[in-house]
Every structure is written in C-alpha cells, then in structure tokens.
Scaffold this motif. Structure first.
Motif, PDB file in Angstrom:
ATOM      1  N   ASN A 121       1.987  -6.755   0.036  1.00 46.99           N
ATOM      2  CA  ASN A 121       1.269  -5.487   0.177  1.00 46.99           C
ATOM      3  C   ASN A 121       2.130  -4.307  -0.248  1.00 46.99           C
ATOM      4  O   ASN A 121       1.675  -3.421  -0.987  1.00 46.99           O
ATOM      5  N   TYR A 122       3.371  -4.279   0.195  1.00 42.50           N
ATOM      6  CA  TYR A 122       4.235  -3.145  -0.118  1.00 42.50           C
ATOM      7  C   TYR A 122       4.584  -3.114  -1.607  1.00 42.50           C
ATOM      8  O   TYR A 122       4.645  -2.043  -2.211  1.00 42.50           O
ATOM      9  N   THR A 123       4.819  -4.287  -2.182  1.00 45.94           N
ATOM     10  CA  THR A 123       5.075  -4.345  -3.624  1.00 45.94           C
ATOM     11  C   THR A 123       3.881  -3.793  -4.393  1.00 45.94           C
ATOM     12  O   THR A 123       4.029  -2.985  -5.318  1.00 45.94           O
ATOM     13  N   ASN A 143      -3.345  -2.977   5.842  1.00 47.77           N
ATOM     14  CA  ASN A 143      -2.414  -2.292   4.950  1.00 47.77           C
ATOM     15  C   ASN A 143      -3.091  -1.726   3.705  1.00 47.77           C
ATOM     16  O   ASN A 143      -2.422  -1.181   2.831  1.00 47.77           O
ATOM     17  N   HIS A 165       1.565  -1.724  -3.372  1.00 42.58           N
ATOM     18  CA  HIS A 165       1.421  -0.274  -3.184  1.00 42.58           C
ATOM     19  C   HIS A 165       2.357   0.484  -4.126  1.00 42.58           C
ATOM     20  O   HIS A 165       1.937   1.426  -4.793  1.00 42.58           O
ATOM     21  N   LEU A 166       3.598   0.065  -4.159  1.00 42.90           N
ATOM     22  CA  LEU A 166       4.594   0.776  -4.963  1.00 42.90           C
ATOM     23  C   LEU A 166       4.363   0.593  -6.459  1.00 42.90           C
ATOM     24  O   LEU A 166       4.554   1.527  -7.239  1.00 42.90           O
ATOM     25  N   CYS A 170      -4.425  -3.038   1.004  1.00 42.34           N
ATOM     26  CA  CYS A 170      -3.873  -3.552  -0.248  1.00 42.34           C
ATOM     27  C   CYS A 170      -4.984  -3.812  -1.263  1.00 42.34           C
ATOM     28  O   CYS A 170      -5.741  -4.778  -1.153  1.00 42.34           O
ATOM     29  N   VAL A 217       3.857  -8.429   4.114  1.00 42.05           N
ATOM     30  CA  VAL A 217       4.668  -7.221   3.933  1.00 42.05           C
ATOM     31  C   VAL A 217       5.236  -7.211   2.520  1.00 42.05           C
ATOM     32  O   VAL A 217       5.181  -6.194   1.816  1.00 42.05           O
TER      33      VAL A 217
END
Length: 187
Positions: free
Chosen positions: A161-163, A75, A165-166, A77, A158
């Motif tokens: 990593n997504y936190t 991902n 990224h945003l 990150c 998830v």
C-alpha cells in the motif's frame, strides 16, 4: 510527485532480476507493484516472501481476502483493491465477500465480520488493542496464532500500500476493470 521506474528484467538492479522472473512465472506478467519494488531488491524479496508466508497461513481463501482487502480499503490503496479483487476471483472467493469489503458493507457471516473488525482495530489502533477486542476475536473462533497471522498479513500490505501511494503505481491491465477509489467506499 517522484517518478518511480517500472522495472523489467533488463532494467532492474541485478539482485531484483531473478525476483522479477519469479513474479513473471507466477503471474504471467510483472505486476506494476513488483516493477516498482524492484528498485529496492530487499523490499521486493521481503514482499514476495511475506506474501508466500501469509498465503500459506492458517487462514482460508475467504479469510485471506478479508485481511488483505480490509487493510487495502482502510489504506485507500488504488492499486491493491482492484488487484485483490482479481486475485479473489481467481481464488474462487464469493463476489459478495469482495463487494462487501470494497464497499464497507456487512459481510455474509459473523466470523468474517469479526476478522474484518479485528484487522481494522489492529490497523487503526496501531496494535494497541484492548483485552476485550482480542477476546472478541478469539470468541469468534479464531486462535492466538491467527492474531499473529493478521499482523503478518498487515505487514505485507504496509509494503504494498505504501509503495503504491508513493509511486502512484498504475493499475495493471487485467485489474483495471475492478478500479476502485475511496469515494467508492460506503462506510
């Protein structure tokens, strides 16, 4: 880019304050990821609990690291790869394992390689694995329980990593020496 607040115990929503205190007690600081997640108390609580559950799964320290870092690298990150490099060091994971995961090179044994391969197939194929992929994982000495525990570890990643990224979460000072970017990945 949307600016996210790096909360502390005084700026966080009330429901996140005890969660941040728990983070501070566990890490000696409030990790940037937790500071961002504090904006949504349910996310921070879910992340902390999922981390505890995965850390207490049937995987050993090397295997935990393989799942975490395989997902982090896949991902891309920027925050979690260095953080889990530091965490792996604190857990006593062999640096050769960590470097192979960060660089996308061969792991030191076939069992760990099978775990990385299974984890990456799970991520890349959105859980739609062929019977042969599942059987290869089982043939490497893993169990049906561990199939499901990889999903648990992936679920934790998830969220983080997504936190990151945003929010473009800044890497915490203790982990900056382990900085990583996707360009560092050989494969």
């Amino acid at each position: 880019m949307t600016d996210f607040t790096l909360h502390d115990e005084t700026t966080a929503p009330e429901a996140s304050q005890p969660l941040l205190a728990k983070s501070k007690a566990a890490f000696g600081m409030i990790p940037g990821l937790h500071a961002v997640m504090a904006e949504a108390p349910g996310l921070l609580e879910a992340y902390q609990r999922t981390h505890e559950l995965f850390a207490n799964s049937s995987f050993d320290k090397d295997e935990l690291t393989v799942v975490w870092q395989s997902v982090n690298v896949e991902n891309a990150c920027h925050y979690c790869v260095p953080a889990h490099t530091g965490i792996a060091k604190s857990m006593g994971v062999d640096d050769a394992i960590t470097e192979a995961l960060r660089d996308g090179t061969a792991l030191p044994n076939a069992r760990l390689e099978a775990l990385r391969d299974f984890t990456l197939k799970l991520v890349r194929q959105h859980g739609n694995l062929a019977d042969a992929d599942v059987q290869a994982f089982l043939d490497a000495g893993f169990t049906k329980r561990q199939i499901l525990e990889v999903i648990l570890g992936y679920s934790q990643k998830v969220m983080s990593n997504y936190t990151n990224h945003l929010a473009e979460t800044p890497v915490d000072k203790p982990f900056q020496k382990f900085a990583w970017s996707p360009a560092d990945k050989a494969a």
